[in-house]
Design a protein around this motif. Structure first.
Motif, PDB file in Angstrom:
ATOM      1  N   ASP B  53      30.040  54.052  48.479  1.00 17.38           N
ATOM      2  CA  ASP B  53      30.689  53.625  47.332  1.00 17.38           C
ATOM      3  C   ASP B  53      30.428  52.461  46.533  1.00 17.38           C
ATOM      4  OD1 ASP B  53      32.460  53.975  45.249  1.00 17.38           O
ATOM      5  OD2 ASP B  53      34.490  53.277  46.342  1.00 17.38           O
ATOM      6  N   MET B  54      29.223  52.736  45.577  1.00 13.92           N
ATOM      7  CA  MET B  54      28.772  51.306  44.929  1.00 13.92           C
ATOM      8  C   MET B  54      29.723  51.198  43.906  1.00 13.92           C
ATOM      9  SD  MET B  54      24.798  51.396  44.957  1.00 13.92           S
ATOM     10  CE  MET B  54      24.257  52.067  43.350  1.00 13.92           C
ATOM     11  N   SER B  55      30.627  52.006  43.614  1.00 12.09           N
ATOM     12  CA  SER B  55      31.364  51.305  42.523  1.00 12.09           C
ATOM     13  C   SER B  55      32.251  49.952  42.661  1.00 12.09           C
ATOM     14  CB  SER B  55      32.415  52.603  42.167  1.00 12.09           C
ATOM     15  OG  SER B  55      33.108  52.835  43.113  1.00 12.09           O
ATOM     16  N   ARG B  56      32.112  49.876  43.897  1.00  6.76           N
ATOM     17  CA  ARG B  56      32.989  48.343  44.147  1.00  6.76           C
ATOM     18  C   ARG B  56      32.203  47.370  43.550  1.00  6.76           C
ATOM     19  NH1 ARG B  56      32.417  48.034  50.496  1.00  6.76           N
ATOM     20  NH2 ARG B  56      30.338  49.274  49.947  1.00  6.76           N
ATOM     21  N   PHE B  57      31.062  47.437  43.057  1.00  6.33           N
ATOM     22  CA  PHE B  57      30.243  46.701  42.580  1.00  6.33           C
ATOM     23  C   PHE B  57      30.225  46.961  40.840  1.00  6.33           C
ATOM     24  CE2 PHE B  57      28.621  46.887  46.725  1.00  6.33           C
ATOM     25  CZ  PHE B  57      29.245  45.965  47.286  1.00  6.33           C
ATOM     26  N   GLY B  58      30.722  47.617  40.473  1.00  4.00           N
ATOM     27  CA  GLY B  58      30.738  48.060  39.193  1.00  4.00           C
ATOM     28  C   GLY B  58      29.463  48.961  38.717  1.00  4.00           C
ATOM     29  N   MET B  59      28.979  49.750  39.869  1.00  3.48           N
ATOM     30  CA  MET B  59      27.826  50.604  39.413  1.00  3.48           C
ATOM     31  C   MET B  59      28.133  52.018  39.403  1.00  3.48           C
ATOM     32  SD  MET B  59      25.240  47.881  41.360  1.00  3.48           S
ATOM     33  CE  MET B  59      23.814  48.607  40.625  1.00  3.48           C
ATOM     34  N   GLU B  60      29.294  52.355  39.429  1.00  5.03           N
ATOM     35  CA  GLU B  60      29.372  53.647  39.698  1.00  5.03           C
ATOM     36  C   GLU B  60      28.787  54.501  38.594  1.00  5.03           C
ATOM     37  OE1 GLU B  60      31.375  51.902  38.756  1.00  5.03           O
ATOM     38  OE2 GLU B  60      33.439  52.721  37.571  1.00  5.03           O
ATOM     39  N   LEU B  61      28.620  54.159  37.535  1.00  6.00           N
ATOM     40  CA  LEU B  61      28.056  54.963  36.420  1.00  6.00           C
ATOM     41  C   LEU B  61      26.520  54.865  36.307  1.00  6.00           C
ATOM     42  CD1 LEU B  61      29.828  56.284  34.355  1.00  6.00           C
ATOM     43  CD2 LEU B  61      29.562  54.593  32.618  1.00  6.00           C
ATOM     44  N   ASN B  62      25.987  55.763  36.673  1.00  7.19           N
ATOM     45  CA  ASN B  62      24.632  56.033  36.415  1.00  7.19           C
ATOM     46  C   ASN B  62      24.056  56.763  35.115  1.00  7.19           C
ATOM     47  OD1 ASN B  62      24.297  55.030  39.051  1.00  7.19           O
ATOM     48  ND2 ASN B  62      22.542  56.520  39.511  1.00  7.19           N
ATOM     49  N   ARG B  63      23.276  55.986  34.251  1.00 10.18           N
ATOM     50  CA  ARG B  63      23.244  56.543  33.030  1.00 10.18           C
ATOM     51  C   ARG B  63      21.758  57.262  33.219  1.00 10.18           C
ATOM     52  NH1 ARG B  63      27.694  57.047  30.871  1.00 10.18           N
ATOM     53  NH2 ARG B  63      26.411  57.833  29.052  1.00 10.18           N
ATOM     54  N   ALA B  64      21.712  58.416  32.345  1.00  9.53           N
ATOM     55  CA  ALA B  64      20.638  59.121  32.499  1.00  9.53           C
ATOM     56  C   ALA B  64      19.647  58.537  31.227  1.00  9.53           C
ATOM     57  CB  ALA B  64      20.887  60.659  32.391  1.00  9.53           C
ATOM     58  N   SER B  65      20.038  57.956  30.388  1.00 11.08           N
ATOM     59  CA  SER B  65      19.069  57.182  29.513  1.00 11.08           C
ATOM     60  C   SER B  65      18.920  55.919  29.618  1.00 11.08           C
ATOM     61  CB  SER B  65      20.040  57.630  27.911  1.00 11.08           C
ATOM     62  OG  SER B  65      19.454  56.872  26.982  1.00 11.08           O
ATOM     63  N   PRO B  66      17.606  55.625  29.410  1.00 13.32           N
ATOM     64  CA  PRO B  66      17.079  54.216  29.705  1.00 13.32           C
ATOM     65  C   PRO B  66      17.626  53.477  28.647  1.00 13.32           C
ATOM     66  CG  PRO B  66      15.509  55.453  28.888  1.00 13.32           C
ATOM     67  CD  PRO B  66      16.514  56.585  29.126  1.00 13.32           C
ATOM     68  N   ARG B  67      18.003  53.785  27.599  1.00  7.99           N
ATOM     69  CA  ARG B  67      18.692  52.863  26.348  1.00  7.99           C
ATOM     70  C   ARG B  67      19.962  52.483  26.978  1.00  7.99           C
ATOM     71  NH1 ARG B  67      14.713  51.975  23.425  1.00  7.99           N
ATOM     72  NH2 ARG B  67      13.640  53.783  22.460  1.00  7.99           N
ATOM     73  N   GLN B  68      20.732  53.062  27.887  1.00  5.30           N
ATOM     74  CA  GLN B  68      22.029  52.640  28.087  1.00  5.30           C
ATOM     75  C   GLN B  68      22.288  51.750  29.544  1.00  5.30           C
ATOM     76  OE1 GLN B  68      23.855  56.531  28.011  1.00  5.30           O
ATOM     77  NE2 GLN B  68      24.157  56.388  25.907  1.00  5.30           N
ATOM     78  N   SER B  69      21.046  51.538  30.266  1.00  2.96           N
ATOM     79  CA  SER B  69      21.028  50.989  31.515  1.00  2.96           C
ATOM     80  C   SER B  69      20.291  49.711  31.509  1.00  2.96           C
ATOM     81  CB  SER B  69      20.146  51.903  32.451  1.00  2.96           C
ATOM     82  OG  SER B  69      19.391  52.418  31.897  1.00  2.96           O
ATOM     83  N   ASP B  70      20.739  48.659  32.422  1.00  2.00           N
ATOM     84  CA  ASP B  70      20.142  47.642  32.594  1.00  2.00           C
ATOM     85  C   ASP B  70      19.385  47.299  33.818  1.00  2.00           C
ATOM     86  OD1 ASP B  70      23.102  46.323  31.597  1.00  2.00           O
ATOM     87  OD2 ASP B  70      22.933  47.444  33.163  1.00  2.00           O
ATOM     88  N   LEU B  71      19.262  48.316  34.559  1.00  2.00           N
ATOM     89  CA  LEU B  71      18.755  48.189  36.016  1.00  2.00           C
ATOM     90  C   LEU B  71      18.081  49.641  36.285  1.00  2.00           C
ATOM     91  CD1 LEU B  71      18.531  46.914  38.892  1.00  2.00           C
ATOM     92  CD2 LEU B  71      20.333  47.904  39.517  1.00  2.00           C
ATOM     93  N   ILE B  72      16.967  49.351  36.723  1.00  2.00           N
ATOM     94  CA  ILE B  72      16.089  50.691  37.089  1.00  2.00           C
ATOM     95  C   ILE B  72      15.796  50.450  38.696  1.00  2.00           C
ATOM     96  CG2 ILE B  72      14.018  49.861  36.371  1.00  2.00           C
ATOM     97  CD1 ILE B  72      13.072  52.685  35.848  1.00  2.00           C
ATOM     98  N   ILE B  73      16.321  51.272  39.559  1.00  5.12           N
ATOM     99  CA  ILE B  73      15.887  51.388  40.961  1.00  5.12           C
ATOM    100  C   ILE B  73      15.002  52.400  41.283  1.00  5.12           C
ATOM    101  CG2 ILE B  73      16.927  51.621  43.233  1.00  5.12           C
ATOM    102  CD1 ILE B  73      19.685  51.068  42.247  1.00  5.12           C
ATOM    103  N   ILE B  74      13.524  51.496  41.454  1.00 10.79           N
ATOM    104  CA  ILE B  74      12.507  52.572  41.941  1.00 10.79           C
ATOM    105  C   ILE B  74      12.774  53.014  43.090  1.00 10.79           C
ATOM    106  CG2 ILE B  74      10.135  52.990  41.855  1.00 10.79           C
ATOM    107  CD1 ILE B  74      10.935  52.219  39.272  1.00 10.79           C
ATOM    108  N   ALA B  75      13.263  54.371  43.401  1.00 14.99           N
ATOM    109  CA  ALA B  75      13.573  54.839  44.723  1.00 14.99           C
ATOM    110  C   ALA B  75      12.741  55.831  45.229  1.00 14.99           C
ATOM    111  CB  ALA B  75      15.191  55.379  44.741  1.00 14.99           C
ATOM    112  N   GLY B  76      11.447  55.445  45.787  1.00 13.70           N
ATOM    113  CA  GLY B  76      10.527  56.449  46.190  1.00 13.70           C
ATOM    114  C   GLY B  76       9.168  55.978  45.669  1.00 13.70           C
TER     115      GLY B  76
END
Lengths: 182, 162, 428
Positions: B53-76
């Motif tokens: 449950d990452m929403s404990r840190f205010g991160m439950e909202l994954n944006r599909a658009s790079p314009r709306q996001s401030d963190l990119i997790i390079i997972a892989g």
């Protein structure tokens, strides 16, 4: 419905195409039939359509490169081999067709008319092994970027190790990572 | 944040520095880019799902658009074919933006030292936090995110607003 | 138009990265692959992916659209090409096992299994009965694990968020079990040539039994949410129909083929690892649409529970969990202190590995996605000449145009989800 009795693939092929020269290799219960590359489409179609054989399903197409760093490819008829793995769902058995291709002319006819599923297998082999499939409609690369040079799965293509970083070569390696110390 | 209201009575007044207020806002609602590459993406999904449950840190909202996001997790793992895409996505994100290299492959290419992969995503984009593991457990990812929060809390406006 | 757009609007080039991405490929390459109408501008070419939330990773699909209808569909893969096959060639056989985990990262044990089986066939290595049953337990847990991720993401793509949360709750339980037996949550490397890595720890079987007791009710929960749900039926029934003859011609296997009504499961048809002793059904669909493929997988999870129940009963309490053939399989740790030969074997196997004949074998198993095949060609030395994995996702993506042409673009999301692709499996 009666199911025709299963035929021995090598014997049946010998009877049906007497002029064809081919080798048979048995290993751990797997049968490989090595055919000349000009005949692969005819042989594939024969195995697909003949009652008693009915290899209706193309499982896989793989390619092998027999190049060795010292000594070439030995006594094999060619540097490359393409192996077609057929499956007969009716008789629940497998068969491998194999063609050897010479180093200077790695071309074989496409089996796309026989099995449409061969499409991407052949594209992948063209991309990674550099074996050309004559008659294949799509000559774009599949796995590598469009501007890639060379065919990575060939044995003489370097794997591309990055050297381990020590203090003496740290600067050299960090040149490739312009953003690492930001 | 300085909680002075309790000392002064309920006046509805909170005093703080602008730095702290801005950084609090940034860490409290950081929207990651929905961007999974390989195995680590599955662990990233686990982190977002019910158990961790990452929403404990205010991160439950994954944006599909790079314009709306401030963190990119390079997972892989990052292949040579994917690298230009990642660079473009990174360029499209609005500042301020952060990067987490999740897993060995994104950090240094891990077990694959070969022709197909970029040897660490820091060949393409700058990375703030590296997370080791193949793949890292969700706890490790959460630790990495908290490390990033700590880093952000140390930011000073004077340094980036000039 | 005649005039370029820049000249009309007065926009000039700017330095540095811009947000406008331009098509840099050679358009002529697409002749013959998309219809001629695309070149006159009558239809639209749309790029979906590689960064798209519903492509299950990094699949890129080039779509030719007439309005919202898909005229032609060209999948483009390779964004996760890792060179695993080439890397395995540079390692000894046993060291290739961790790499196979990472191809299909939702079903790591299936990959271990097929690679181990290929090596076992190549060197003619026996597998003890207990190890075979242990492998089946691992494989069926993997199948449930993979289907849970598929169900969660597939439902998420079509707008059902809560199923995702439920599925991942159960998946955590399975991952905990994997951690007990192998020490890793996802990349287990548990199945090795000649058997498995180690015996089940004592706490594993009670945990497995508890899981089997509650899991069928959890499947009922998912079915309550989806199976009869009118919205779900509306999105999935009649969409992405794959006729059985086409499915066979394009090489589809697994639930994708069974959803089309072909009863073909390698566990039944060509049993391996003592699957012939187990009593289970093979769910088969009727129409070959997205819904049938969905329902086949749901039923498969129930069948896996049945297999696991039987496997717990069949599992021998005593016996070796890996082969006693010391030429290929490590001696147990306890022997190292007493036997010089064991030390020699241990040293030889970890330094130079074992040699295989200069021959080739192909084995295939039923992975959660379909027929997972492994072609291994030995060199006569300690490293393989070629390892090729025939991966079901690769084949299913190549058949994606057959399923999607003529459908709306929103249905493509449902179709991609229904064939359960993993891009690591496809690109390798």
């Amino acid at each position: 419905m009666t199911i025709p009795t299963a035929l021995d693939p090598a014997a049946a092929l010998k009877a049906a195409m007497p002029e064809l020269t081919f080798d048979v290799d048995e290993f751990r219960g797997e049968t490989s039939i090595i055919v000349p590359r000009e005949q692969i489409v005819a042989v594939a179609r024969y195995f697909r359509d003949t009652p008693g054989l009915v290899y209706n399903f193309l499982s896989d197409i793989s390619s092998v490169d027999f190049y060795e760093q010292y000594g070439g490819y030995g006594d094999r008829p060619g540097r490359y081999a393409v192996a077609y793995h057929l499956l007969s769902m009716l008789y629940r058995r497998r068969l491998r067709l194999k063609v050897y291709l010479p180093e200077d002319d790695p071309v074989v006819d496409t089996v796309l008319p026989v099995w449409p599923g061969a499409n991407w297998f052949e594209r992948e082999i063209w991309d990674l092994m550099g074996i050309e499939f004559r008659g294949h409609p799509d000559r774009r690369r599949l796995m590598m970027p469009d501007d890639w040079e060379g065919h990575p799965l060939r044995r003489d293509y370097p794997l591309g190790y990055e050297t381990v970083m020590f203090s003496f070569n740290a600067d050299e390696i960090m040149k490739h990572k312009p953003f690492a110390d930001e | 944040m300085g909680i002075v209201s309790s000392k002064l009575g309920n006046l509805g007044v909170v005093t703080t520095t602008l730095d702290e207020a801005v950084n609090w806002a940034r860490t409290g609602a950081m929207w990651p880019l929905l961007f999974g590459l390989a195995c680590c993406a599955i662990e990233m999904m686990s982190t977002q799902a019910s158990h961790y449950d990452m929403s404990r840190f205010g991160m439950e909202l994954n944006r599909a658009s790079p314009r709306q996001s401030d963190l990119i997790i390079i997972a892989g793992r990052v292949s040579r074919k994917m690298a230009p895409v990642i660079r473009q996505l990174y360029d499209q994100m609005a500042s301020p933006k952060w990067v987490i290299a999740m897993g060995d492959c994104a950090s240094c290419s891990g077990v694959y030292n070969n022709y197909a992969l970029v040897q660490g995503v820091d060949e393409v984009i700058p990375v703030d936090v590296y997370i080791a593991g193949c793949p890292p457990r969700p706890e490790q990812l959460i630790h990495g995110i908290l490390t990033l929060h700590e880093k952000i809390r140390g930011d000073r406006i004077a340094e980036w607003a000039t | 138009m005649g005039q370029s757009f820049g000249a009309v609007s007065g926009i000039t080039d700017v330095d540095g990265p811009t947000s406008v991405s331009t098509w840099e490929g050679n358009v002529d390459e697409l002749r013959g692959l998309v219809s001629e109408r695309a070149f006159t501008g009558e239809t639209m070419l749309l790029n979906m992916g590689p960064h798209h939330p519903s492509t299950h990773g990094v699949l890129r699909v080039l779509l030719e659209l007439d309005g919202e209808e898909i005229v032609s569909c060209l999948p483009d893969v390779g964004y996760l090409h890792t060179g695993i096959e080439k890397t395995i060639e540079a390692k000894t056989y046993e060291k290739g096992i961790p790499l196979t985990d990472r191809t299909d990262y939702l079903a790591p044990m299936s990959n271990n299994m097929v690679y181990s089986m290929a090596i076992e066939k190549l060197v003619d290595l026996d597998v003890p009965y207990k190890a075979q049953i242990m492998r089946i337990i691992g494989l069926e847990l993997t199948r449930i694990n993979s289907h849970l991720v598929w169900l969660g993401t597939h439902a998420l793509d079509l707008g059902a968020m809560s199923v995702f949360l439920y599925c991942f709750r159960e998946r955590e339980y399975i991952l905990e079990m994997f951690e007990i037996i192998s020490g890793q949550r996802m990349m287990t490397s548990y199945i090795r040539p000649g058997g498995v890595w180690r015996d089940f720890p004592p706490e594993f079987l009670p945990k497995l039994q508890a899981f089997l007791d509650f899991f069928p009710r959890r499947i009922d929960d998912y079915e309550n949410l989806l199976t009869g749900n009118p919205l779900w039926i509306e999105r999935t029934q009649g969409v992405g129909i794959l006729e059985p003859d086409k499915a066979l011609a394009w090489g589809c296997t697994g639930p994708t083929l069974r959803g089309s009504g072909v009863n073909w499961d390698l566990r039944k048809a060509v049993p391996y690892s003592s699957y012939e002793e187990f009593d289970f059904d093979v769910p088969v669909g009727e129409h070959g649409d997205v819904y049938d493929r969905f329902y086949c997988r749901i039923l498969e999870m129930r069948e896996s529970v049945k297999i696991l129940q039987q496997a717990i009963k069949k599992l021998p309490a005593k016996g070796p969990y890996r082969s006693e053939n010391r030429k290929y399989v490590m001696p147990p740790r306890s022997e190292l202190g007493q036997s010089m030969e064991a030390v020699i074997h241990h040293f030889k196997l970890w330094t130079e590995g074992f040699a295989t004949p200069d021959k080739d074998v192909y084995v295939a198993i039923e992975s959660p996605r379909g027929e997972l095949g492994c072609y291994v060609h030995g060199t006569g030395g300690n490293k393989p000449r070629r390892v090729h994995l025939r991966t079901p996702s690769f084949v299913h993506i190549s058949a994606l145009p057959v399923m999607s042409e003529g459908h709306l673009i929103a249905d493509l999301v449902a179709i991609i989800g229904s064939i359960d692709i993993v891009l690591g499996d496809c690109d390798r």
